[in-house]
Enzyme design. Structure first.
Site, PDB file in Angstrom:
ATOM      1  N   ARG A 144      -9.560   0.581   5.677  1.00 40.64           N
ATOM      2  CA  ARG A 144      -9.476   1.805   4.085  1.00 40.64           C
ATOM      3  C   ARG A 144      -9.487   3.057   4.650  1.00 40.64           C
ATOM      4  O   ARG A 144      -8.676   3.825   4.624  1.00 40.64           O
ATOM      5  CB  ARG A 144      -9.719   1.248   2.793  1.00 40.64           C
ATOM      6  N   LEU A 197      -6.273   4.632  -2.446  1.00 36.72           N
ATOM      7  CA  LEU A 197      -7.604   5.186  -1.296  1.00 36.72           C
ATOM      8  C   LEU A 197      -8.815   5.266  -1.446  1.00 36.72           C
ATOM      9  O   LEU A 197      -9.223   4.974  -2.105  1.00 36.72           O
ATOM     10  CB  LEU A 197      -7.251   7.072  -1.763  1.00 36.72           C
ATOM     11  N   HIS A 233       1.054   5.462 -14.102  1.00 36.32           N
ATOM     12  CA  HIS A 233       1.295   4.101 -14.309  1.00 36.32           C
ATOM     13  C   HIS A 233       1.821   3.689 -15.584  1.00 36.32           C
ATOM     14  O   HIS A 233       2.090   4.754 -16.286  1.00 36.32           O
ATOM     15  CB  HIS A 233      -0.648   3.402 -14.406  1.00 36.32           C
TER      16      HIS A 233
HETATM   17  C1  GAR Z   1       6.370   2.974 -11.417  1.00 31.89           C
HETATM   18  O1  GAR Z   1       6.651   2.572 -12.366  1.00 31.89           O
HETATM   19  C2  GAR Z   1       5.450   3.959 -10.913  1.00 31.89           C
HETATM   20  O2  GAR Z   1       4.417   3.782 -12.208  1.00 31.89           O
HETATM   21  C3  GAR Z   1       4.400   2.196 -10.919  1.00 31.89           C
HETATM   22  O3  GAR Z   1       5.800   1.970  -9.844  1.00 31.89           O
HETATM   23  C4  GAR Z   1       6.690   2.682  -9.977  1.00 31.89           C
HETATM   24  C5  GAR Z   1       7.229   3.230  -8.757  1.00 31.89           C
HETATM   25  O4  GAR Z   1       8.253   3.854  -9.449  1.00 31.89           O
HETATM   26  N1  GAR Z   1       3.284   1.992 -10.014  1.00 31.89           N
HETATM   27  C6  GAR Z   1       2.040   1.535 -10.032  1.00 31.89           C
HETATM   28  O5  GAR Z   1       3.065   0.660 -10.616  1.00 31.89           O
HETATM   29  C7  GAR Z   1       0.881   1.927  -9.606  1.00 31.89           C
HETATM   30  N2  GAR Z   1      -0.319   1.024 -10.155  1.00 31.89           N
HETATM   31  P1  GAR Z   1       9.999   4.884  -7.989  1.00 31.89           P
HETATM   32  O6  GAR Z   1       9.007   4.597  -6.836  1.00 31.89           O
HETATM   33  O7  GAR Z   1      10.974   4.609  -8.320  1.00 31.89           O
HETATM   34  O8  GAR Z   1       8.746   6.291  -8.419  1.00 31.89           O
END
Ligand code: GAR
Length: 206
Positions: A69, A97, A113
């Site tokens: 990582r 990260l 999130h």
């Molecule tokens: C978004 O809804 C974001 O909040 C989520 O992934 C999606 C990405 O959508 N992130 C997570 O779940 C992080 N834990 P996108 O690729 O269309 O922007």
């Protein structure tokens, strides 16, 4: 002509609709941030097409090419540095990260999130929220620290769960809020308006 905008790297793993929202915002006059590079941990994702269409450099850092990582995270930091990015904007980036990256970009990494943290952290927040039967979920934007989905919260907004929601319909409504909210937070970060005081974030000028 010199561009005095704040250079950011946007980290993605998938469809990149939040990346698109920032691209669109950055095309408007007066927006404080400029996306200097898009970094994906996966090849062949729609987010990379969006970067190409917008003429933004994009690089892939494949998890499987790195032994740890730390190495994966340092490779991302090196790309960001090479493009002179000042901040890392996580937009649907589904890797964690390492602390080495957090140290290099202290208070300069933010994440969005699809839930009201600290409820439902992790990669399947929308599915787990629905399965739990909650009636209000939402969007959280936060600084990234050493723990997953844990750092100081910058902004939250609720989204109601409707009786007939499935994962797709609920996530679509959450994304609508994300696309309005995230470009604004990125702009505030780029203007230096976000001040971290312990677990709290003061949004100066609000
Ligand atoms: C978004 O809804 C974001 O909040 C989520 O992934 C999606 C990405 O959508 N992130 C997570 O779940 C992080 N834990 P996108 O690729 O269309 O922007």
């Amino acid at each position: 002509m010199t561009d005095s905008r704040y250079p950011i790297a946007v980290l993605v793993s998938g469809s990149g609709s939040n990346l698109q929202a920032i691209i669109d915002a950055a095309e408007k006059p007066g927006y404080a941030a400029e996306i200097v590079v898009v970094i994906s941990d996966r090849p062949d994702v729609k987010a990379l097409d969006r970067a190409a269409t917008a003429g933004i450099p994009a690089e892939v850092v494949d998890w499987s090419d790195h032994e740890s990582r730390d190495q994966f995270s340092l490779a991302i930091c090196d790309i960001a540095d090479r493009h002179k990015a000042q901040a890392l904007i996580l937009a649907g980036f589904m890797r964690v990260l390492a602390p080495v990256a957090i140290d290099r970009f202290t208070n300069r990494i933010i994440n969005i999130h699809p839930a009201l943290l600290p409820s439902f952290p992790g990669a399947n927040a929308v599915r787990e929220s629905l399965a739990h039967g909650i009636t209000i979920t939402g969007v959280t934007v936060h600084f990234v620290d050493e723990q997953v989905d844990h750092g100081p919260i910058i902004y939250q907004e609720p989204v109601p769960v409707l009786a007939d929601d499935d994962e797709g319909t609920l996530h679509a409504r959450i994304r609508e809020v994300e696309h309005r909210v995230y470009p604004r937070v990125v702009d505030a970060l780029s203007c230096g308006e976000l001040v971290v005081e312990g677990r709290r974030v003061v949004w100066e000028g609000q």
